[in-house]
Write an enzyme that holds these catalytic residues in place. Structure first.
Site, PDB file in Angstrom:
ATOM      1  N   HIS A  62       0.879  -1.183   0.000  1.00 29.90           N
ATOM      2  CA  HIS A  62       0.000   0.000   0.000  1.00 29.90           C
ATOM      3  C   HIS A  62       0.911   1.225   0.000  1.00 29.90           C
ATOM      4  O   HIS A  62       1.546   1.503   1.024  1.00 29.90           O
ATOM      5  CB  HIS A  62      -0.876   0.032   1.256  1.00 29.90           C
ATOM      6  CG  HIS A  62      -1.742  -1.176   1.419  1.00 29.90           C
ATOM      7  ND1 HIS A  62      -3.065  -1.213   1.033  1.00 29.90           N
ATOM      8  CD2 HIS A  62      -1.484  -2.404   1.938  1.00 29.90           C
ATOM      9  CE1 HIS A  62      -3.580  -2.412   1.309  1.00 29.90           C
ATOM     10  NE2 HIS A  62      -2.633  -3.149   1.860  1.00 29.90           N
ATOM     11  N   PHE A  63       1.005   1.918  -1.131  1.00 24.22           N
ATOM     12  CA  PHE A  63       1.916   3.066  -1.218  1.00 24.22           C
ATOM     13  C   PHE A  63       1.188   4.417  -1.133  1.00 24.22           C
ATOM     14  O   PHE A  63       1.792   5.461  -1.304  1.00 24.22           O
ATOM     15  CB  PHE A  63       2.790   2.963  -2.476  1.00 24.22           C
ATOM     16  CG  PHE A  63       3.933   1.967  -2.338  1.00 24.22           C
ATOM     17  CD1 PHE A  63       4.254   1.408  -1.107  1.00 24.22           C
ATOM     18  CD2 PHE A  63       4.686   1.592  -3.437  1.00 24.22           C
ATOM     19  CE1 PHE A  63       5.311   0.499  -0.969  1.00 24.22           C
ATOM     20  CE2 PHE A  63       5.746   0.680  -3.311  1.00 24.22           C
ATOM     21  CZ  PHE A  63       6.056   0.133  -2.083  1.00 24.22           C
ATOM     22  N   ARG A  64      -0.120   4.385  -0.886  1.00 22.99           N
ATOM     23  CA  ARG A  64      -0.869   5.576  -0.438  1.00 22.99           C
ATOM     24  C   ARG A  64      -0.953   6.722  -1.441  1.00 22.99           C
ATOM     25  O   ARG A  64      -1.296   7.835  -1.044  1.00 22.99           O
ATOM     26  CB  ARG A  64      -0.256   6.134   0.861  1.00 22.99           C
ATOM     27  CG  ARG A  64       0.060   5.123   1.940  1.00 22.99           C
ATOM     28  CD  ARG A  64      -1.161   4.393   2.377  1.00 22.99           C
ATOM     29  NE  ARG A  64      -0.965   3.645   3.623  1.00 22.99           N
ATOM     30  CZ  ARG A  64      -1.782   2.691   4.040  1.00 22.99           C
ATOM     31  NH1 ARG A  64      -2.831   2.350   3.316  1.00 22.99           N
ATOM     32  NH2 ARG A  64      -1.559   2.078   5.168  1.00 22.99           N
ATOM     33  N   ASN A  94      -6.748   0.757  -2.268  1.00 21.51           N
ATOM     34  CA  ASN A  94      -7.380   1.603  -1.238  1.00 21.51           C
ATOM     35  C   ASN A  94      -6.619   2.915  -1.028  1.00 21.51           C
ATOM     36  O   ASN A  94      -6.220   3.264   0.073  1.00 21.51           O
ATOM     37  CB  ASN A  94      -7.535   0.847   0.087  1.00 21.51           C
ATOM     38  CG  ASN A  94      -6.221   0.324   0.643  1.00 21.51           C
ATOM     39  OD1 ASN A  94      -5.271   0.097  -0.095  1.00 21.51           O
ATOM     40  ND2 ASN A  94      -6.163   0.127   1.948  1.00 21.51           N
ATOM     41  N   HIS A 176      -8.900  -9.762   0.673  1.00 16.87           N
ATOM     42  CA  HIS A 176      -8.666  -9.615   2.107  1.00 16.87           C
ATOM     43  C   HIS A 176      -9.794 -10.370   2.791  1.00 16.87           C
ATOM     44  O   HIS A 176     -10.956  -9.983   2.699  1.00 16.87           O
ATOM     45  CB  HIS A 176      -8.710  -8.128   2.484  1.00 16.87           C
ATOM     46  CG  HIS A 176      -8.476  -7.886   3.934  1.00 16.87           C
ATOM     47  ND1 HIS A 176      -7.433  -7.131   4.380  1.00 16.87           N
ATOM     48  CD2 HIS A 176      -9.137  -8.305   5.039  1.00 16.87           C
ATOM     49  CE1 HIS A 176      -7.453  -7.095   5.702  1.00 16.87           C
ATOM     50  NE2 HIS A 176      -8.497  -7.797   6.127  1.00 16.87           N
ATOM     51  N   HIS A 230      -2.585 -12.566   2.741  1.00 15.76           N
ATOM     52  CA  HIS A 230      -2.179 -12.602   4.158  1.00 15.76           C
ATOM     53  C   HIS A 230      -2.936 -13.598   5.049  1.00 15.76           C
ATOM     54  O   HIS A 230      -3.698 -13.222   5.940  1.00 15.76           O
ATOM     55  CB  HIS A 230      -2.199 -11.215   4.805  1.00 15.76           C
ATOM     56  CG  HIS A 230      -3.320 -10.284   4.419  1.00 15.76           C
ATOM     57  ND1 HIS A 230      -4.615 -10.680   4.332  1.00 15.76           N
ATOM     58  CD2 HIS A 230      -3.306  -8.964   4.136  1.00 15.76           C
ATOM     59  CE1 HIS A 230      -5.350  -9.633   4.002  1.00 15.76           C
ATOM     60  NE2 HIS A 230      -4.584  -8.590   3.876  1.00 15.76           N
ATOM     61  N   ASP A 300       2.411  -6.816   2.522  1.00 18.15           N
ATOM     62  CA  ASP A 300       1.273  -5.978   2.920  1.00 18.15           C
ATOM     63  C   ASP A 300       1.795  -4.674   3.540  1.00 18.15           C
ATOM     64  O   ASP A 300       1.206  -4.154   4.504  1.00 18.15           O
ATOM     65  CB  ASP A 300       0.340  -6.721   3.881  1.00 18.15           C
ATOM     66  CG  ASP A 300      -0.986  -6.010   4.082  1.00 18.15           C
ATOM     67  OD1 ASP A 300      -1.288  -5.077   3.320  1.00 18.15           O
ATOM     68  OD2 ASP A 300      -1.719  -6.382   5.017  1.00 18.15           O
ATOM     69  N   HIS A 304       1.665   3.893   8.230  1.00 22.06           N
ATOM     70  CA  HIS A 304       0.935   4.996   8.869  1.00 22.06           C
ATOM     71  C   HIS A 304       1.983   5.771   9.648  1.00 22.06           C
ATOM     72  O   HIS A 304       3.021   5.204  10.019  1.00 22.06           O
ATOM     73  CB  HIS A 304      -0.132   4.461   9.837  1.00 22.06           C
ATOM     74  CG  HIS A 304      -1.163   3.590   9.178  1.00 22.06           C
ATOM     75  ND1 HIS A 304      -2.216   4.096   8.454  1.00 22.06           N
ATOM     76  CD2 HIS A 304      -1.284   2.239   9.136  1.00 22.06           C
ATOM     77  CE1 HIS A 304      -2.951   3.089   7.991  1.00 22.06           C
ATOM     78  NE2 HIS A 304      -2.409   1.957   8.388  1.00 22.06           N
TER      79      HIS A 304
END
Ligand code: DOR
Length: 445
Positions: A62-64, A94, A176, A230, A300, A304
């Site tokens: 997840h690289f946002r 996401n 997921h 996962h 994964d 944050h």
């Protein structure tokens, strides 16, 4: 530029062999295996005493970017990859906006072309009503479904919507798997949860097993290729033993190396979805990898900021960064005798490339992409927050001493990481997917 990597012990599809490897940054390919050391080259790298592996293909990060770039962005995430020996990543939908349309997917690919030091691919996210979008794309490893909510607002929980996605799309699907009803009931029973450790009571074994069974049932009934992301429990691993040829599965370093005993020391730093479980689950996941019930290790990577993580439960967000340490953690596992180097290459390079039909990835073979990582199995180092390249600047493994470290990383024949130095200017390439290959079980070892 032609580079000869000379004298390394290489992990080839046939096993370990001491061969010279000739790579070329113009074509981006591996040109030759074991040419004479006198071959005409522009550069020679003396790699004696070291091991050369295919670059890691991390199929879940997840690289946002776009939208949450205070946590990470495609540039910083890709630099963390280069440092960790990860030459290809597949990123999750996401972000903000979510990657749920062809237009957003193509925008992300354009953004990546301008920002990513390593190679990239992006999943398209499923929603209860975007099947036409899922049918319209092909520049993607596949479809991601959140059957169970996590960070962000993507969730497909209604059975009719899930049936439609499995019935009417042809791209491989991953999910997921945590059952939303179970998670909500547990949360209500625990009044929302009061401590970080409550996270594992809310997102419990049952939630994971119910959702994994539900998705595998959909995949089998619709004859649809499916990858369980996962896996976190012994129960899922046991269930997955029965479902070999349509289904593949993944484990993450945090579910192999952490368990509920770690909440006391690490608090929200080990809060992620699915939650960490028990030491029995740790052992079962290792066994499932060794017996090929689980084929893939991916991170994964879900950064944050520490300020966000510092909030009391349940405000603290779920997720841990890992992309720059995953290979080193697995090399240390080799050092400790948990597994072999060949198994690590299978789980982190060859298997994910085959699961997603990524062309030219995951192997040291003539004609494959010159995405490589040179590692020193003897070198010891300690993971330090201050040295992390990920924008979030922390690791749940801060202070952990490891034996085995990536030293040099090549992407398409270009040296992008050289023992502490990153080439921030290089740009990786969009991964090509050939889904007619049929995935992991249709391709040979
Ligand atoms: O812990 C997690 N965090 N698990 C996920 O599946 C999503 C991720 C995130 O995006 O933060």
């Amino acid at each position: 530029m032609r580079t000869l990597i000379a004298g390394a012990e290489c992990v080839l599809p046939s096993g370990k062999q001491s061969v010279n490897v000739l790579i070329d940054s113009t074509s981006g390919k591996i040109l030759d295996l074991d040419p004479a050391t006198t071959a005409a080259v522009d550069q020679r790298v003396d790699a004696s005493g070291l091991h050369l592996l295919p670059g890691v293909v991390d199929d879940q990060v997840h690289f946002r970017d776009p939208g949450l770039t205070h946590k990470e962005d495609l540039h910083t995430g890709s630099l963390a990859c280069a440092k960790g020996g990860v030459t290809t990543f597949f990123e999750m939908p996401n972000t903000n906006p979510n990657t749920i349309t062809k237009e957003e997917l193509h925008k992300k690919l354009d953004l990546a072309a301008s920002k990513c030091v390593v190679n990239y691919g992006f999943y398209i996210g499923a929603t209860p009503d975007n099947v036409p979008e899922l049918q319209s794309v092909n520049r993607t490893p596949g479809i991601k479904i959140f059957i169970g909510s996590s960070t962000g607002n993507l969730l497909v929980d209604e059975q009719a919507a899930l049936e439609k996605i499995f019935a009417e799309t042809s791209l491989p699907i991953c999910a997921h798997c945590e059952d939303e009803t179970t998670v909500r009931a547990n949360a209500a029973r625990l009044d929302g949860g009061k401590s970080y450790a409550d996270h594992s009571l809310i997102r419990d074994h049952e939630a994971a097993l119910i959702a994994t069974k539900r998705s595998v049932d959909l995949a089998v009934r619709h004859n649809h290729r499916f990858h369980v992301l996962h896996v976190s429990t012994a129960h899922e691993a046991e269930f997955l033993q029965e479902h070999h040829n349509l289904i593949t599965a993944e484990a993450c370093p945090h579910h192999l190396f952490f368990n509920i005993d770690d909440y006391e020391r690490l608090g929200s730093l080990v809060q992620m979805n699915p939650s960490i479980k028990t030491d029995c689950d740790n052992r079962a996941l290792w066994d499932a990898l060794r017996s090929n019930v689980i084929q893939v290790i991916a991170t994964d990577h879900a950064p944050h900021t520490l300020e966000e993580k510092d909030q009391p439960y349940p405000k603290s967000p779920s997720g841990v960064p890992a992309v720059e340490n995953s290979l080193a953690l697995m090399l240390d596992a080799v050092h400790r005798g948990e597994c072999t180097l060949e198994q690590v290459v299978h789980w982190m390079c060859d298997a994910p490339a085959r699961v997603w039909d990524a062309v030219g990835k995951g192997r040291i073979e003539v004609g494959y992409d010159a995405d490589l990582v040179l590692v020193d199995l003897e070198r010891t180092h300690t993971i330090r927050n201050a040295e992390q390249v990920t924008k979030s600047r922390w690791s749940p493994w801060d202070g952990v001493a490891l034996t085995g470290q990536p030293l040099k990383t090549w992407v398409g024949g270009n040296l992008v990481y050289d023992d502490g130095r990153l080439d921030t200017e290089h740009r990786g390439a969009e991964v090509q997917f050939d889904h007619d290959r049929g995935g992991y079980w249709a391709t040979t070892d």
